[in-house]
Design a protein around this motif. Structure first.
Motif, PDB file in Angstrom:
ATOM      1  N   TYR A 382       0.828  -1.201   0.000  1.00  0.00           N
ATOM      2  CA  TYR A 382       0.000   0.000   0.000  1.00  0.00           C
ATOM      3  C   TYR A 382       0.863   1.252   0.000  1.00  0.00           C
ATOM      4  O   TYR A 382       0.503   2.266  -0.611  1.00  0.00           O
ATOM      5  CB  TYR A 382      -0.920  -0.020   1.221  1.00  0.00           C
ATOM      6  N   GLY A 383       2.016   1.193   0.658  1.00  0.00           N
ATOM      7  CA  GLY A 383       2.888   2.360   0.766  1.00  0.00           C
ATOM      8  C   GLY A 383       3.590   2.735  -0.519  1.00  0.00           C
ATOM      9  O   GLY A 383       4.164   3.827  -0.623  1.00  0.00           O
ATOM     10  N   ILE A 384       3.553   1.858  -1.526  1.00  0.00           N
ATOM     11  CA  ILE A 384       4.179   2.185  -2.807  1.00  0.00           C
ATOM     12  C   ILE A 384       3.457   3.350  -3.469  1.00  0.00           C
ATOM     13  O   ILE A 384       4.070   4.200  -4.116  1.00  0.00           O
ATOM     14  CB  ILE A 384       4.155   0.958  -3.757  1.00  0.00           C
ATOM     15  N   PHE A 385       2.131   3.416  -3.296  1.00  0.00           N
ATOM     16  CA  PHE A 385       1.350   4.412  -4.022  1.00  0.00           C
ATOM     17  C   PHE A 385       0.524   5.330  -3.120  1.00  0.00           C
ATOM     18  O   PHE A 385      -0.241   6.147  -3.602  1.00  0.00           O
ATOM     19  CB  PHE A 385       0.412   3.721  -5.034  1.00  0.00           C
ATOM     20  N   ASN A 386       0.685   5.219  -1.810  1.00  0.00           N
ATOM     21  CA  ASN A 386      -0.040   6.071  -0.875  1.00  0.00           C
ATOM     22  C   ASN A 386       0.815   6.343   0.351  1.00  0.00           C
ATOM     23  O   ASN A 386       1.637   5.509   0.740  1.00  0.00           O
ATOM     24  CB  ASN A 386      -1.352   5.406  -0.442  1.00  0.00           C
ATOM     25  N   GLY A 387       0.608   7.472   0.973  1.00  0.00           N
ATOM     26  CA  GLY A 387       1.320   7.771   2.203  1.00  0.00           C
ATOM     27  C   GLY A 387       2.541   8.656   1.997  1.00  0.00           C
ATOM     28  O   GLY A 387       2.888   9.055   0.873  1.00  0.00           O
ATOM     29  N   SER A 388       3.233   8.950   3.099  1.00  0.00           N
ATOM     30  CA  SER A 388       4.335   9.909   3.068  1.00  0.00           C
ATOM     31  C   SER A 388       5.524   9.423   2.247  1.00  0.00           C
ATOM     32  O   SER A 388       6.194  10.211   1.568  1.00  0.00           O
ATOM     33  CB  SER A 388       4.788  10.218   4.504  1.00  0.00           C
ATOM     34  N   LYS A 389       5.822   8.118   2.295  1.00  0.00           N
ATOM     35  CA  LYS A 389       6.973   7.610   1.534  1.00  0.00           C
ATOM     36  C   LYS A 389       6.713   7.690   0.034  1.00  0.00           C
ATOM     37  O   LYS A 389       7.626   7.950  -0.752  1.00  0.00           O
ATOM     38  CB  LYS A 389       7.296   6.187   1.973  1.00  0.00           C
ATOM     39  N   TRP A 390       5.469   7.446  -0.354  1.00  0.00           N
ATOM     40  CA  TRP A 390       5.102   7.613  -1.759  1.00  0.00           C
ATOM     41  C   TRP A 390       5.261   9.068  -2.170  1.00  0.00           C
ATOM     42  O   TRP A 390       5.869   9.369  -3.205  1.00  0.00           O
ATOM     43  CB  TRP A 390       3.672   7.143  -1.999  1.00  0.00           C
ATOM     44  N   ARG A 391       4.773   9.981  -1.359  1.00  0.00           N
ATOM     45  CA  ARG A 391       4.781  11.395  -1.723  1.00  0.00           C
ATOM     46  C   ARG A 391       6.190  11.975  -1.787  1.00  0.00           C
ATOM     47  O   ARG A 391       6.501  12.758  -2.697  1.00  0.00           O
ATOM     48  CB  ARG A 391       3.940  12.210  -0.729  1.00  0.00           C
ATOM     49  N   THR A 392       7.044  11.585  -0.848  1.00  0.00           N
ATOM     50  CA  THR A 392       8.353  12.241  -0.736  1.00  0.00           C
ATOM     51  C   THR A 392       9.501  11.472  -1.384  1.00  0.00           C
ATOM     52  O   THR A 392      10.504  12.071  -1.775  1.00  0.00           O
ATOM     53  CB  THR A 392       8.697  12.478   0.745  1.00  0.00           C
ATOM     54  N   ARG A 393       9.360  10.143  -1.512  1.00  0.00           N
ATOM     55  CA  ARG A 393      10.474   9.346  -2.012  1.00  0.00           C
ATOM     56  C   ARG A 393      10.238   8.708  -3.375  1.00  0.00           C
ATOM     57  O   ARG A 393      11.169   8.578  -4.182  1.00  0.00           O
ATOM     58  CB  ARG A 393      10.823   8.250  -0.991  1.00  0.00           C
ATOM     59  N   ILE A 394       9.011   8.289  -3.647  1.00  0.00           N
ATOM     60  CA  ILE A 394       8.736   7.538  -4.880  1.00  0.00           C
ATOM     61  C   ILE A 394       8.217   8.442  -5.987  1.00  0.00           C
ATOM     62  O   ILE A 394       8.689   8.379  -7.131  1.00  0.00           O
ATOM     63  CB  ILE A 394       7.744   6.393  -4.596  1.00  0.00           C
ATOM     64  N   ALA A 395       7.248   9.301  -5.674  1.00  0.00           N
ATOM     65  CA  ALA A 395       6.674  10.187  -6.696  1.00  0.00           C
ATOM     66  C   ALA A 395       7.732  11.063  -7.383  1.00  0.00           C
ATOM     67  O   ALA A 395       7.673  11.237  -8.616  1.00  0.00           O
ATOM     68  CB  ALA A 395       5.570  11.046  -6.084  1.00  0.00           C
ATOM     69  N   PRO A 396       8.713  11.620  -6.650  1.00  0.00           N
ATOM     70  CA  PRO A 396       9.732  12.419  -7.346  1.00  0.00           C
ATOM     71  C   PRO A 396      10.521  11.624  -8.390  1.00  0.00           C
ATOM     72  O   PRO A 396      10.925  12.175  -9.413  1.00  0.00           O
ATOM     73  CB  PRO A 396      10.649  12.888  -6.205  1.00  0.00           C
ATOM     74  N   ILE A 397      10.733  10.329  -8.120  1.00  0.00           N
ATOM     75  CA  ILE A 397      11.438   9.480  -9.094  1.00  0.00           C
ATOM     76  C   ILE A 397      10.593   9.329 -10.351  1.00  0.00           C
ATOM     77  O   ILE A 397      11.099   9.398 -11.477  1.00  0.00           O
ATOM     78  CB  ILE A 397      11.744   8.099  -8.468  1.00  0.00           C
ATOM     79  N   LEU A 398       9.292   9.141 -10.170  1.00  0.00           N
ATOM     80  CA  LEU A 398       8.383   9.017 -11.303  1.00  0.00           C
ATOM     81  C   LEU A 398       8.332  10.320 -12.107  1.00  0.00           C
ATOM     82  O   LEU A 398       8.384  10.300 -13.342  1.00  0.00           O
ATOM     83  CB  LEU A 398       6.986   8.643 -10.803  1.00  0.00           C
ATOM     84  N   GLU A 399       8.240  11.443 -11.416  1.00  0.00           N
ATOM     85  CA  GLU A 399       8.193  12.732 -12.108  1.00  0.00           C
ATOM     86  C   GLU A 399       9.467  12.969 -12.907  1.00  0.00           C
ATOM     87  O   GLU A 399       9.406  13.443 -14.056  1.00  0.00           O
ATOM     88  CB  GLU A 399       7.989  13.857 -11.087  1.00  0.00           C
ATOM     89  N   ASP A 400      10.609  12.629 -12.330  1.00  0.00           N
ATOM     90  CA  ASP A 400      11.882  12.805 -13.026  1.00  0.00           C
ATOM     91  C   ASP A 400      11.962  11.899 -14.250  1.00  0.00           C
ATOM     92  O   ASP A 400      12.456  12.308 -15.308  1.00  0.00           O
ATOM     93  CB  ASP A 400      13.030  12.516 -12.056  1.00  0.00           C
TER      94      ASP A 400
END
Length: 414
Positions: A382-400
């Motif tokens: 669930y944390g891959i696509f929701n929550g603080s780790k998704w917002r701060t650590r994973i989403a920036p990688i996707l945006e880049d």
């Protein structure tokens, strides 16, 4: 009989939940003396927890009203841009986006929950992108005369949605749709389709479930396909528009997910109970909000469910090169210029480590510079696509990744 028995139980629990809610309000009413004694708050909290657990639930709303980006808050516009019998295409945008903002299609899983489970995914990506999402329908609400919906149809819907959004679209598949989204990218790549995705990101997807099998994979492998057809497929009752349709009921999927981590769910509800006893409405509210979404389930068509069990979890058709769409074999090597990003969670107990990464190996004609793998440390499914780790650590990688591999209109026709 299975569905009818569930409906009877649901009706009974709905009444009990309503009475429990009334009792909780009475026992916690400051105008009544029992609200000031230990017995009152404890009983009120217990009734509140029961009422919340047993209450009937429908389809939740996304409820993304505003988004904050660049230190400013902007109003969000949500609209249906394409209507289809088994799923609509939703669009989210806001006036703070630049005219050349990337367009991202989020392919939501059809696995018993509504697309709103990805509310946090949409909200975070909306900060920098115009976001679209597949809003799959509850199969019991789709009239029988709309016909069937299977894995081929799912792939066709994804292709149709990408076509509607247009050239240069980025695609994000969360969990189960990693397989049909990958297939759609391969089909469009083979056709040199001008709307083929610029990038495809797969997160926690069962591309090759032979890698690090989880308990979910084990369940799918332990029984023959006929067992699933005879034991978990039900007929929609006459009380719904989809009466007579064969479905895999959402309530069975929810029961399975709850059973996987029953101890954790029990402790969560006990924590909610303690928060209520202590008068901590904010703490209890966070748990309630999660379970409001988690318990909101929908049915999927039997055709789609059984084909997914067969080809994704039992036959491993895609990694074996045997996956077929409309009678034609899908060739992963046809993905030549759709950049692939595979994201996995270190603590994912649904899609094991390596299952999503396998997609990168299948695209044999895609340059290494267009492939990327990210293992999110200390993150569960669930944390891959929701929550603080998704917002701060994973989403920036996707945006880049999307920025690096943005495709210009003239490149799509090449």
């Amino acid at each position: 009989m299975l569905y009818n028995a569930y409906e009877l139980q649901r009706t009974m629990l709905s009444g009990a939940a309503a009475w429990a809610s009334v009792g909780a309000e009475l026992l916690s009413n400051p105008a009544l003396p029992m609200g000031y004694f230990g017995f009152g708050p404890v009983m009120a909290s217990a009734l509140d927890v029961f009422a919340h657990a047993a209450a009937p639930r429908g389809k939740p709303a996304f409820g993304i009203d505003t988004v904050t980006t660049g230190g400013q808050s902007f109003p969000v516009t949500e609209s249906i841009v394409l209507r289809r019998p088994f799923g609509d295409l939703l669009r989210f945008t806001h006036p703070g986006l630049p005219k050349d903002a990337p367009k991202l299609l989020v392919v939501a899983p059809m696995s018993g929950h509504f697309a709103t489970l990805l509310r946090g995914t949409v909200a975070r990506m909306l900060e920098s992108s115009e976001v679209y999402i597949t809003d799959w329908a509850d199969a019991k609400l789709v009239p029988a005369d709309a016909g069937r919906f299977d894995l081929d149809d799912y792939i066709d819907y994804v292709i149709g949605f990408v076509e509607h959004i247009g050239p240069g679209t980025h695609m994000l598949a969360v969990c189960q749709p990693s397989v049909p989204a990958f297939a759609a990218a391969a089909i469009m790549g083979k056709q040199q389709h001008p709307c083929r995705p610029a990038t495809l990101t797969m997160m926690g997807g069962p591309v090759d479930t032979r890698e690090a099998p989880t308990s979910v994979n084990d369940v799918a492998m332990q029984q023959p396909l006929s067992w699933f057809e005879n034991n978990v497929i039900a007929t929609v009752p006459l009380t719904y528009p989809g009466a007579g349709r064969k479905v895999y009921p959402g309530f069975l999927q929810l029961a399975g997910f709850m059973a996987m981590n029953l101890g954790n769910h029990m402790m969560s509800h006990y924590g909610m109970f303690k928060h209520l006893v202590e008068g901590d409405g904010e703490g209890a509210g966070a748990t309630k909000a999660f379970y409001d979404e988690y318990r909101s389930v929908c049915d999927m068509t039997a055709d789609y469910y059984l084909q997914t069990i067969e080809h994704v979890f039992q036959k491993h058709s895609l990694p074996k090169g045997e996956f077929v769409h409309r009678g034609e074999r899908i060739d992963p090597a046809a993905i030549r210029d759709t950049a692939l990003l595979a994201v996995e969670g270190e603590r994912d107990d649904i899609s094991g480590i390596g299952q999503t990464k396998a997609a990168l190996k299948l695209a044999t004609h895609l340059p290494d510079s267009s492939k990327k793998y990210h293992l999110a440390e200390n993150v569960g499914h669930y944390g891959i696509f929701n929550g603080s780790k998704w917002r701060t650590r994973i989403a920036p990688i996707l945006e880049d990744w999307m920025r690096q591999h943005a495709r210009k209109p003239e490149e799509a026709a090449a």
